[in-house]
Design an enzyme around this catalytic site. Structure first.
Site, PDB file in Angstrom:
ATOM      1  N   SER A 172     -27.266   8.251  -1.932  1.00  0.00           N
ATOM      2  CA  SER A 172     -25.911   7.869  -2.312  1.00  0.00           C
ATOM      3  C   SER A 172     -25.610   6.511  -1.689  1.00  0.00           C
ATOM      4  CB  SER A 172     -24.904   8.893  -1.796  1.00  0.00           C
ATOM      5  OG  SER A 172     -23.614   8.315  -1.643  1.00  0.00           O
ATOM      6  N   PRO A 173     -25.278   5.487  -2.488  1.00  0.00           N
ATOM      7  CA  PRO A 173     -25.017   4.164  -1.912  1.00  0.00           C
ATOM      8  C   PRO A 173     -23.915   4.169  -0.851  1.00  0.00           C
ATOM      9  CG  PRO A 173     -25.364   3.970  -4.261  1.00  0.00           C
ATOM     10  CD  PRO A 173     -25.296   5.437  -3.973  1.00  0.00           C
ATOM     11  N   LYS A 208     -26.814  -1.914  -4.101  1.00  0.00           N
ATOM     12  CA  LYS A 208     -26.801  -0.565  -4.661  1.00  0.00           C
ATOM     13  C   LYS A 208     -28.083  -0.216  -5.411  1.00  0.00           C
ATOM     14  CE  LYS A 208     -23.995  -0.116  -8.073  1.00  0.00           C
ATOM     15  NZ  LYS A 208     -22.713  -0.027  -8.803  1.00  0.00           N
ATOM     16  N   GLN A 225     -14.531   1.936   1.006  1.00  0.00           N
ATOM     17  CA  GLN A 225     -15.257   1.126   0.032  1.00  0.00           C
ATOM     18  C   GLN A 225     -14.500   0.989  -1.275  1.00  0.00           C
ATOM     19  OE1 GLN A 225     -18.857   1.231  -3.156  1.00  0.00           O
ATOM     20  NE2 GLN A 225     -18.710   2.929  -1.737  1.00  0.00           N
ATOM     21  N   THR A 244      -5.427  10.848  -0.599  1.00  0.00           N
ATOM     22  CA  THR A 244      -6.693  10.796   0.138  1.00  0.00           C
ATOM     23  C   THR A 244      -6.822  11.950   1.133  1.00  0.00           C
ATOM     24  OG1 THR A 244      -5.752   9.399   1.878  1.00  0.00           O
ATOM     25  CG2 THR A 244      -6.802   8.277   0.007  1.00  0.00           C
ATOM     26  N   SER A 259     -12.017   7.010   3.806  1.00  0.00           N
ATOM     27  CA  SER A 259     -11.061   7.648   2.929  1.00  0.00           C
ATOM     28  C   SER A 259     -11.772   8.260   1.733  1.00  0.00           C
ATOM     29  CB  SER A 259      -9.991   6.655   2.507  1.00  0.00           C
ATOM     30  OG  SER A 259     -10.141   6.235   1.216  1.00  0.00           O
ATOM     31  N   HIS A 290       0.776  -1.229   0.000  1.00  0.00           N
ATOM     32  CA  HIS A 290       0.000   0.000   0.000  1.00  0.00           C
ATOM     33  C   HIS A 290       0.816   1.292   0.000  1.00  0.00           C
ATOM     34  CE1 HIS A 290      -3.413   2.434   0.405  1.00  0.00           C
ATOM     35  NE2 HIS A 290      -3.820   2.147   1.634  1.00  0.00           N
TER      36      HIS A 290
END
Length: 776
Positions: free
Chosen positions: A428-429, A419, A554, A465, A454, A340
């Site tokens: 907004s999902p 969704k 997500q 982010t 994030s 990452h």
């Protein structure tokens, strides 16, 4: 407290594969000196430094629901002191603005963030930094060698797009976003060092091989022979050779050292190289490879088993410094682990979604089924291990096993809805699912704690982010209301909508670089050596509001069955989630806190939210129908009605009830039923049909222009015709009757300047009943 966990892109929606290029012109100049992938890169704006007062206002509002009234009052005083004219806040802001305006600095946050959150971070990358994706099964490739070969072929196709700069940029809200981090995707490796690690990227033209790991043994698989890339069949053949060569014994687990504390691995690597000079050369083979493929000897079955196996595995059959590790299990299941430090999850999510998608849809070129007989045997790296290194490996294995044993991973694969339903509810999902998490946590503990989501800032050069702080005054009021049996469903829905809207607003600001966390971090890091920290950073509220009890993010793909990472703080949870079309997936990790309860309450919260919002939506629909019908019936009584009625699945329009365009002599068709309705209700009506002379004993006219007996302002029309005919009539007030809705009706109406109503009852059928029953 620095968020060092997995960073996903969540602007207004989750990133899966790249969003398509927008239809509207891009307001950035095109750089023709580079490939399409980077054509907008130089034109992207730089990360802004927000106005100090704005950031402090955002900060104060975000901390209020997390502290007591007394603590909040003290924090307000601290903030006022920090921002007073000529104070320390202004001085730090000037320093930060100077850094941001330096032409040599592309992004004022970049170096600080990469070092503080990743490269300078010393704890093991597994479990604290790395993340995973778990794939759905490949029904055609249940044998591991076959599965691995197809994944390699697909990944190489994506590599080709990246290294040749042909990959289409990603877009957010119609604008291209930064693609710079893709350079750390292939042929990249993290190196352990003190006080901070560093990253290297190698030339794909010089190095054209991958690393394959089986039974802790490392093999180098060359990707081309005589200038021709190996086909999928040839890759499968080579992998089968590796399975045979590896046998059933295991080598000392060199890979376990890469799961160690970074300082420990730094020293162990030096000792490993000192044990035999060739060890460094062999490590270089791994480090320069395009990516790694890990052939594990386990067979996970459940979502939790495969998620755990992709997240940590056994800690041995890996090389965790590689940017990309594809994992294939003994039973053909597969997944991915990402490093990452230099690359967030959106690029690798796109890579993995692409790999799975082209395989599933058979859109990848697998090459010839014939296997060349002169392919070289994959080369095993024969490392030298002395007693010191063996001891270090054993310690690393024990440390890894002990660390993993402290953790618990649960997967809530919620199948109730996804969704599609959330969007039908008008939300907004991502924000909706954030509130599922908030409600589940409140059900578990009875209070709300600081939550990190994030937010992508890649609209800026080298952006990564910002924090979207999920807890708000509105979210706290709502979760309390949801648990209060004395609060009405209507009020719960109203408060829930406010909470979701507050989250969306914060997210929208965060992706524009106007959150508070990165700016405050920049101000803090602008302090010079020896300068004391301002009280805003020593205030207990600052620590409380950055102690991320919930670390969330997500990323979604219809090809994944899992995705996740670990917690940020010892008393917190890491909750990664996917918002797919028809299901939600939550990966819950903690140091054995209350995962079972969170798992249960996530499902319960999702159920309860749907019940509340569907009830409220239905109630609003009834109220809207009553309001709309009142207007319609009033106009009807004055003989001046405009609407659309349902025809044979096509668009149908009406102005005042005088003529029926598309009238039919066939009793089963709507053009006939509508005409009969007018006749039965003694309405003056003229059938319009160019192919008929009379219908229902009424004289027909061929088109609307043939009707000259009435003034245009006193004429109404019912239309039962195909859309391409209807759209040419130029009618400006339309009521879409039940069943007549079509996918682009909103877009068409807006473009054509039409006043459009739909979603109500059938005026012809229900209008008289409403009048008779005096409901209007």
């Amino acid at each position: 407290m620095v968020q060092r966990k997995f960073s996903a892109a969540t602007a207004s929606k989750a990133a899966t594969a790249a969003s398509p290029a927008p239809k509207k012109p891009i307001p950035y100049p095109v750089d023709t000196s580079v490939g399409p992938m980077y054509r907008y890169q130089k034109a992207l704006p730089r990360l802004p430094v927000p106005v100090l007062a704005d950031t402090l206002d955002v900060y104060l509002k975000s901390v209020q629901p997390l502290v007591t009234e007394e603590q909040y009052a003290n924090t307000k005083q601290v903030v006022e002191e920090f921002k007073k004219p000529g104070g320390v806040g202004e001085e730090l802001q000037k320093r930060l603005l100077a850094r941001a305006s330096d032409p040599k600095v592309v992004n004022w946050l970049e170096d600080w963030w990469n070092d503080l959150a990743y490269l300078g971070y010393r704890d093991p990358v597994v479990v604290y930094v790395s993340y995973f994706f778990a794939y759905k099964d490949d029904k055609l490739r249940k044998e591991p060698a076959s599965r691995a070969a197809s994944i390699i072929t697909a990944a190489l196709e994506f590599r080709k797009l990246v290294v040749n700069e042909q990959l289409e940029p990603e877009y957010a809200k119609g604008l291209p976003i930064c693609m710079d981090s893709y350079k750390f995707m292939f042929h990249a490796c993290r190196y352990p060092a003190k006080p901070s690690d560093y990253e290297k990227v190698y030339d794909h033209n010089t190095f054209n091989h991958i690393t394959v790991i089986r039974n802790n043994k490392f093999y180098i698989l060359e990707l081309a022979k005589d200038g021709k890339q190996l086909s999928t069949a040839e890759l499968e053949s080579q992998i089968r050779k590796i399975y045979d060569l590896a046998g059933y014994t295991k080598d000392p687990a060199l890979g376990a050292l890469t799961s160690e504390n970074r300082d420990t691995w730094t020293e162990a690597r030096k000792l490993f190289i000192a044990a035999d000079p060739k060890n460094e050369e062999l490590l270089h083979k791994i480090e320069t490879s395009a990516f790694a493929v890990c052939l594990d000897d386990t067979s996970p079955i459940t979502r939790e088993e495969i998620s755990h196996a992709c997240w940590v595995g056994d800690g041995r059959n890996r090389f965790n410094d590689k940017s990309l590790q594809f994992i294939v299990f003994e039973n053909g299941k597969a997944g991915f682990m990402g490093e990452h430090s230099s690359m967030d999850g959106t690029p690798t999510c796109r890579l993995n979604d692409y790999v799975c998608d082209v395989i599933a849809k058979n859109k990848v070129e697998h090459g010839s089924a014939d296997v060349r007989s002169n392919l070289p045997t994959p080369n095993k790296l024969e490392f030298t291990f002395n007693k010191q290194i063996i001891d270090d490996i054993r310690k690393a294995e024990k440390n890894f096993d002990d660390l993993v044993a402290k953790h618990d991973l649960r997967v809530q694969a919620y199948q109730g809805y996804g969704k599609n339903i959330i969007k039908k509810l008008g939300f907004s999902p991502d924000a909706y699912v954030q509130m599922i998490i908030q409600l589940a946590y409140y059900k578990t503990y009875g209070y709300s704690k600081a939550t990190y989501e994030s937010a992508q800032t890649r609209k800026f050069q080298h952006g990564r982010t910002e924090v979207c702080r999920s807890v708000s005054n509105d979210s706290v009021k709502w979760v309390k209301a949801m648990e209060d049996p004395h609060v009405s469903i209507e009020e719960k829905a109203r408060l829930g909508r406010k909470a979701i809207e507050a989250h969306v607003k914060y997210m929208n600001e965060a992706v524009e670089g106007r959150g508070c966390d990165r700016h405050l971090l920049g101000l803090r890091l602008s302090l010079k050596p020896g300068e004391s920290k301002p009280s805003i950073f020593t205030d207990p509220t600052y620590a409380t509001s950055t102690h991320w009890s919930l670390s969330t993010s997500q990323l979604s793909s219809e090809h994944f069955v899992g995705y996740g990472w670990g917690e940020v703080v010892p008393d917190g949870y890491g909750i990664a989630y996917m918002v797919n079309n028809n299901f939600l997936n939550f990966n819950i990790v903690s140091l054995r806190l209350q995962n079972d309860k969170i798992w249960h309450y996530l499902s319960e919260a999702a159920d309860e939210m749907r019940e509340v919002f569907e009830y409220a939506q239905a109630k609003r629909g009834e109220d809207k129908q009553r309001r709309d019908l009142k207007e319609v019936v009033t106009i009807w009584r004055s003989n001046f009605l405009y609407f659309i009625i349902a025809g044979t699945g096509e668009d149908v329009i009406v102005e005042r009830i005088t003529s029926v365009v598309g009238a039919s002599s066939v009793p089963t068709k709507y053009g006939n039923k509508v005409l009969k309705w007018y006749i039965a209700n003694n309405r003056p009506v003229i059938p319009v049909n160019p192919s008929e002379t009379t219908i229902e004993n009424l004289q027909c006219v061929p088109n609307l222009s043939s009707i000259t007996l009435l003034d245009a302002t006193d004429t109404s029309v019912s239309v039962i015709t195909p859309g391409k005919v209807t759209k040419q009539l130029g009618i400006k007030r339309i009521w879409l009757q039940p069943g007549a809705e079509y996918p682009d009706c909103d877009e068409f109406a807006e473009h054509a300047g039409i006043d459009l109503i739909y979603g109500g009852p059938c005026v012809l059928v229900d209008g008289p009943r409403f009048i008779v029953n005096s409901v209007i």
